[in-house]
Scaffold this motif. Structure first.
Motif, PDB file in Angstrom:
ATOM      1  N   GLU A  51      42.335  85.751   3.773  1.00 45.83           N
ATOM      2  CA  GLU A  51      40.632  86.203   3.834  1.00 45.83           C
ATOM      3  C   GLU A  51      40.763  86.409   5.144  1.00 45.83           C
ATOM      4  O   GLU A  51      39.530  85.331   5.103  1.00 45.83           O
ATOM      5  CB  GLU A  51      39.565  86.031   3.008  1.00 45.83           C
ATOM      6  N   PRO A  52      40.194  87.766   6.039  1.00 44.63           N
ATOM      7  CA  PRO A  52      39.246  87.632   7.067  1.00 44.63           C
ATOM      8  C   PRO A  52      37.665  87.108   7.083  1.00 44.63           C
ATOM      9  O   PRO A  52      37.385  87.068   6.025  1.00 44.63           O
ATOM     10  CB  PRO A  52      39.103  89.204   6.994  1.00 44.63           C
ATOM     11  N   VAL A  53      37.628  86.513   7.567  1.00 47.05           N
ATOM     12  CA  VAL A  53      36.379  85.215   8.158  1.00 47.05           C
ATOM     13  C   VAL A  53      35.225  86.618   9.266  1.00 47.05           C
ATOM     14  O   VAL A  53      33.617  85.887   9.134  1.00 47.05           O
ATOM     15  CB  VAL A  53      35.756  83.966   8.406  1.00 47.05           C
ATOM     16  N   ALA A  54      36.042  86.864  10.031  1.00 43.83           N
ATOM     17  CA  ALA A  54      34.465  88.015  10.421  1.00 43.83           C
ATOM     18  C   ALA A  54      35.441  89.523  10.554  1.00 43.83           C
ATOM     19  O   ALA A  54      36.278  90.083  10.385  1.00 43.83           O
ATOM     20  CB  ALA A  54      34.746  88.127  11.782  1.00 43.83           C
ATOM     21  N   PRO A  55      34.045  90.079  10.318  1.00 40.69           N
ATOM     22  CA  PRO A  55      34.506  91.932   9.830  1.00 40.69           C
ATOM     23  C   PRO A  55      35.330  92.411  11.465  1.00 40.69           C
ATOM     24  O   PRO A  55      34.984  92.429  12.492  1.00 40.69           O
ATOM     25  CB  PRO A  55      33.445  92.815  10.292  1.00 40.69           C
ATOM     26  N   TRP A  56      36.962  92.962  11.074  1.00 40.66           N
ATOM     27  CA  TRP A  56      37.742  93.448  11.779  1.00 40.66           C
ATOM     28  C   TRP A  56      37.411  94.422  13.116  1.00 40.66           C
ATOM     29  O   TRP A  56      36.766  95.872  11.675  1.00 40.66           O
ATOM     30  CB  TRP A  56      39.302  93.694  11.059  1.00 40.66           C
ATOM     31  N   VAL A  57      37.178  95.025  13.638  1.00 44.17           N
ATOM     32  CA  VAL A  57      37.053  96.584  14.372  1.00 44.17           C
ATOM     33  C   VAL A  57      37.930  97.153  13.471  1.00 44.17           C
ATOM     34  O   VAL A  57      39.841  97.063  13.995  1.00 44.17           O
ATOM     35  CB  VAL A  57      37.033  96.263  16.061  1.00 44.17           C
ATOM     36  N   GLU A  58      37.806  98.546  13.781  1.00 47.85           N
ATOM     37  CA  GLU A  58      38.704  99.593  12.761  1.00 47.85           C
ATOM     38  C   GLU A  58      39.824  99.676  14.233  1.00 47.85           C
ATOM     39  O   GLU A  58      39.375  99.850  15.610  1.00 47.85           O
ATOM     40  CB  GLU A  58      38.406 100.591  12.369  1.00 47.85           C
ATOM     41  N   ASP A  59      41.042 100.406  13.695  1.00 45.97           N
ATOM     42  CA  ASP A  59      41.553 100.262  15.328  1.00 45.97           C
ATOM     43  C   ASP A  59      41.496 101.636  16.167  1.00 45.97           C
ATOM     44  O   ASP A  59      42.080 101.563  16.681  1.00 45.97           O
ATOM     45  CB  ASP A  59      43.398 100.168  14.543  1.00 45.97           C
ATOM     46  N   HIS A  60      41.009 102.481  15.124  1.00 48.85           N
ATOM     47  CA  HIS A  60      40.721 103.826  16.180  1.00 48.85           C
ATOM     48  C   HIS A  60      39.380 104.089  16.683  1.00 48.85           C
ATOM     49  O   HIS A  60      38.935 105.289  17.157  1.00 48.85           O
ATOM     50  CB  HIS A  60      40.621 105.023  14.930  1.00 48.85           C
TER      51      HIS A  60
ATOM     52  N   CYS B   4      41.762  89.487  16.763  1.00 43.99           N
ATOM     53  CA  CYS B   4      40.959  88.493  17.237  1.00 43.99           C
ATOM     54  C   CYS B   4      40.086  87.998  15.853  1.00 43.99           C
ATOM     55  O   CYS B   4      39.440  88.303  15.297  1.00 43.99           O
ATOM     56  CB  CYS B   4      39.770  87.922  17.821  1.00 43.99           C
ATOM     57  N   ARG B   5      40.990  86.550  15.074  1.00 43.52           N
ATOM     58  CA  ARG B   5      40.327  86.394  13.357  1.00 43.52           C
ATOM     59  C   ARG B   5      39.138  85.763  13.743  1.00 43.52           C
ATOM     60  O   ARG B   5      38.582  85.479  12.386  1.00 43.52           O
ATOM     61  CB  ARG B   5      41.743  85.011  13.047  1.00 43.52           C
ATOM     62  N   LEU B   6      38.345  85.504  14.297  1.00 33.15           N
ATOM     63  CA  LEU B   6      37.193  84.376  14.163  1.00 33.15           C
ATOM     64  C   LEU B   6      36.015  85.216  15.102  1.00 33.15           C
ATOM     65  O   LEU B   6      35.506  85.382  14.660  1.00 33.15           O
ATOM     66  CB  LEU B   6      37.504  83.402  15.660  1.00 33.15           C
ATOM     67  N   CYS B   7      36.380  86.617  15.524  1.00 26.83           N
ATOM     68  CA  CYS B   7      35.494  87.566  16.155  1.00 26.83           C
ATOM     69  C   CYS B   7      35.624  88.796  15.640  1.00 26.83           C
ATOM     70  O   CYS B   7      35.049  89.844  15.407  1.00 26.83           O
ATOM     71  CB  CYS B   7      34.818  87.620  17.466  1.00 26.83           C
ATOM     72  N   GLY B   8      36.863  88.683  15.043  1.00 26.87           N
ATOM     73  CA  GLY B   8      37.293  90.521  14.535  1.00 26.87           C
ATOM     74  C   GLY B   8      37.843  91.738  15.961  1.00 26.87           C
ATOM     75  O   GLY B   8      37.798  92.378  15.590  1.00 26.87           O
ATOM     76  N   GLN B   9      37.655  91.870  17.204  1.00 29.40           N
ATOM     77  CA  GLN B   9      37.562  92.083  18.051  1.00 29.40           C
ATOM     78  C   GLN B   9      39.324  92.702  19.144  1.00 29.40           C
ATOM     79  O   GLN B   9      39.809  91.910  18.292  1.00 29.40           O
ATOM     80  CB  GLN B   9      36.878  91.835  19.691  1.00 29.40           C
ATOM     81  N   LEU B  10      39.432  93.484  18.841  1.00 34.12           N
ATOM     82  CA  LEU B  10      40.394  94.601  19.230  1.00 34.12           C
ATOM     83  C   LEU B  10      41.393  93.935  20.582  1.00 34.12           C
ATOM     84  O   LEU B  10      39.895  93.646  22.100  1.00 34.12           O
ATOM     85  CB  LEU B  10      40.728  95.718  19.627  1.00 34.12           C
ATOM     86  N   ILE B  11      41.816  93.346  21.031  1.00 38.48           N
ATOM     87  CA  ILE B  11      43.008  92.587  22.226  1.00 38.48           C
ATOM     88  C   ILE B  11      43.992  92.779  22.228  1.00 38.48           C
ATOM     89  O   ILE B  11      44.858  93.167  21.257  1.00 38.48           O
ATOM     90  CB  ILE B  11      42.300  90.590  21.666  1.00 38.48           C
ATOM     91  N   CYS B  12      45.044  92.308  23.187  1.00 41.01           N
ATOM     92  CA  CYS B  12      45.973  92.329  23.621  1.00 41.01           C
ATOM     93  C   CYS B  12      46.734  91.200  23.687  1.00 41.01           C
ATOM     94  O   CYS B  12      45.990  89.940  23.399  1.00 41.01           O
ATOM     95  CB  CYS B  12      46.172  92.903  25.184  1.00 41.01           C
ATOM     96  N   PHE B  13      48.271  91.789  23.428  1.00 44.04           N
ATOM     97  CA  PHE B  13      48.567  89.944  23.108  1.00 44.04           C
ATOM     98  C   PHE B  13      48.542  89.369  24.825  1.00 44.04           C
ATOM     99  O   PHE B  13      48.524  88.128  24.428  1.00 44.04           O
ATOM    100  CB  PHE B  13      50.099  90.676  23.994  1.00 44.04           C
ATOM    101  N   GLU B  14      48.642  89.624  25.548  1.00 51.13           N
ATOM    102  CA  GLU B  14      47.930  88.273  26.759  1.00 51.13           C
ATOM    103  C   GLU B  14      46.577  87.799  26.891  1.00 51.13           C
ATOM    104  O   GLU B  14      46.803  87.000  27.623  1.00 51.13           O
ATOM    105  CB  GLU B  14      47.691  89.328  28.175  1.00 51.13           C
ATOM    106  N   CYS B  15      45.790  88.200  25.861  1.00 47.89           N
ATOM    107  CA  CYS B  15      44.052  88.126  25.635  1.00 47.89           C
ATOM    108  C   CYS B  15      43.780  87.306  24.632  1.00 47.89           C
ATOM    109  O   CYS B  15      43.119  86.813  24.245  1.00 47.89           O
ATOM    110  CB  CYS B  15      43.217  89.330  26.253  1.00 47.89           C
ATOM    111  N   SER B  16      45.462  87.180  23.930  1.00 51.53           N
ATOM    112  CA  SER B  16      44.966  86.211  22.737  1.00 51.53           C
ATOM    113  C   SER B  16      45.721  84.668  22.897  1.00 51.53           C
ATOM    114  O   SER B  16      47.038  84.869  24.044  1.00 51.53           O
ATOM    115  CB  SER B  16      45.759  87.011  21.823  1.00 51.53           C
TER     116      SER B  16
END
Length: 410
Positions: free
Chosen positions: A164-173, A194-206
């Motif tokens: 279950e996500p612990v932070a609201p995920w940002v929608e893809d669109h 990001c499973r901790l803040c829910g922001q959209l990131i690329c592979f290099e920043c993960s």
């Protein structure tokens, strides 16, 4: 000078102001009967060759070389950098004026402003760290519950949402760029959450963050959240005192406590060596024996500390270098101060029954010294310091011969 005259003086041009100052400046302090320059190590004769010039501030006469300086003076020949006029002064008055040795220049104290800004940043960062840590704890709890659930339940929940996500995920669109590096998402740059803040990131920043000891892989997180988690970890590590620091503090404590006893023993040793006939029952001799045993016991404790420091595990060359330097410093201290322990004068008397208790104490002390010197010798040989080993071997032979003499006398 009245206020009106002073205002009129300030309104003059610099050249006119200088002429007015020369005419109005105090001249009663000027000295005119000197034959040599008063500057230290100069002593040039004043005259046509070397010149003769009065310092406008102190009034003393100097040569041309030492009166080439200028500073602003008021009418009373006092230093006034604001309203004064340029006047010729000597070298000493120029170098000793107020503010000459101040190399900082004009400065402004911004500490309060900096602390205010820093407090806001630290408070915000601390809140973010606490928030991320709480989310990480929730994720760990969810993973453990997921692993402890029955196999059928895990397969069903895994198809839906295993954790279950612990932070609201940002929608893809809502965004087409990475939240950190702002790279545009596409076929080659995929979107990740990001499973901790829910922001959209690329592979290099993960990054992968471990969440439980029972699983091999971690959760995907952004670099910012990983950095925030590392801040708390670093602060905890900094709060814990390293073992080498604790041992070194103990060593310094022993050195401080033994300094007075060691100095007293050395003074008594000099006094005893100057005597022709030493009474074993004398207060001086008994006190020297007591202090010698106290110093040797302390040296034994210091030697244990040095061995503990040497055997400490380390993961970096920098830490190993620190340990080696501290260890060598302690060994040098022992070598320097244990040398006087063997200079205790021997006792020659026919009343053996009165001297036996004293000799027994000396035998124990010598045996402890020989043991410590043997440990030092083996250590120096192991470190291939053969010159130091030869010196220690010589001291060891002297201690052994002295012990043999004592044992024969008993």
């Amino acid at each position: 000078m009245s206020d009106a005259d002073f205002d009129e003086f300030l309104s003059l041009s610099p050249k006119s102001r200088l002429s007015a100052v020369n005419g109005l400046m105090k001249k009663s302090h000027l000295i005119t009967d000197s034959s040599h320059c008063y500057i230290q190590n100069c002593n040039k004769s004043l005259g046509i060759v070397n010149g003769r010039q009065n310092c406008s501030k102190c009034g003393k006469e100097t040569c041309n070389l030492h009166s080439r300086f200028q500073m602003k003076l008021n009418f009373n020949a006092k230093h006034d950098p604001v309203n004064g006029c340029w006047s010729r002064v000597c070298q000493n008055c120029y170098f000793n004026r107020d503010g000459y040795k101040n190399n900082h220049g004009v400065s402004r104290n911004k500490t309060s402003s900096f602390l205010k800004i820093r407090k806001q940043i630290v408070t915000t960062t601390s809140l973010e760290v606490n928030k991320i840590e709480k989310r990480l704890e929730k994720l760990e709890k969810s993973v453990k519950e997921f692993q402890s659930s029955p196999l059928l339940t895990r397969r069903t929940s895994f198809l839906k949402n295993p954790i279950e996500p612990v932070a609201p995920w940002v929608e893809d669109h809502t965004s087409n760029t990475c939240h950190l590096c702002e790279n545009v998402f596409g076929l080659l740059v995929r979107k990740h959450h990001c499973r901790l803040c829910g922001q959209l990131i690329c592979f290099e920043c993960s990054r992968s963050v471990p969440i439980a000891d029972t699983i091999d892989h971690g959760i995907r997180s952004c670099k910012k959240c990983v950095f925030l988690l590392s801040l708390r970890k670093k602060s905890i590590e900094q709060q814990s005192i390293p073992t080498i620091v604790t041992l070194y503090q103990s060593y310094k404590r022993y050195v401080t406590n033994i300094t007075t006893s060691l100095n007293t023993f050395n003074s008594l040793l000099i006094e005893l060596n100057g005597m022709n006939d030493i009474d074993p029952k004398s207060q001086t001799f008994q006190l020297a024996l007591k202090l010698r045993k106290e110093c040797l016991d302390t040296f034994s404790q210091i030697d244990k500390i040095s061995k503990s420091i040497k055997s400490l595990p380390t993961t970096s060359s920098y830490g190993q270098r620190i340990q080696d330097n501290v260890y060598i410093s302690i060994i040098n201290y022992l070598q320097q101060h244990m040398f006087t322990m063997q200079k205790m004068p021997t006792i020659q008397t026919t009343k053996v029954e009165q001297v036996i208790p004293i000799l027994d104490d000396r035998v124990l002390v010598l045996q402890d010294s020989i043991k410590q010197m043997n440990d030092l010798l083996n250590d120096m040989i192991g470190k291939r310091k053969f010159e130091d080993a030869e010196i220690i071997r010589g001291h060891l032979m002297e201690l052994q011969s002295e012990l043999d003499i004592l044992l024969q006398s008993i």
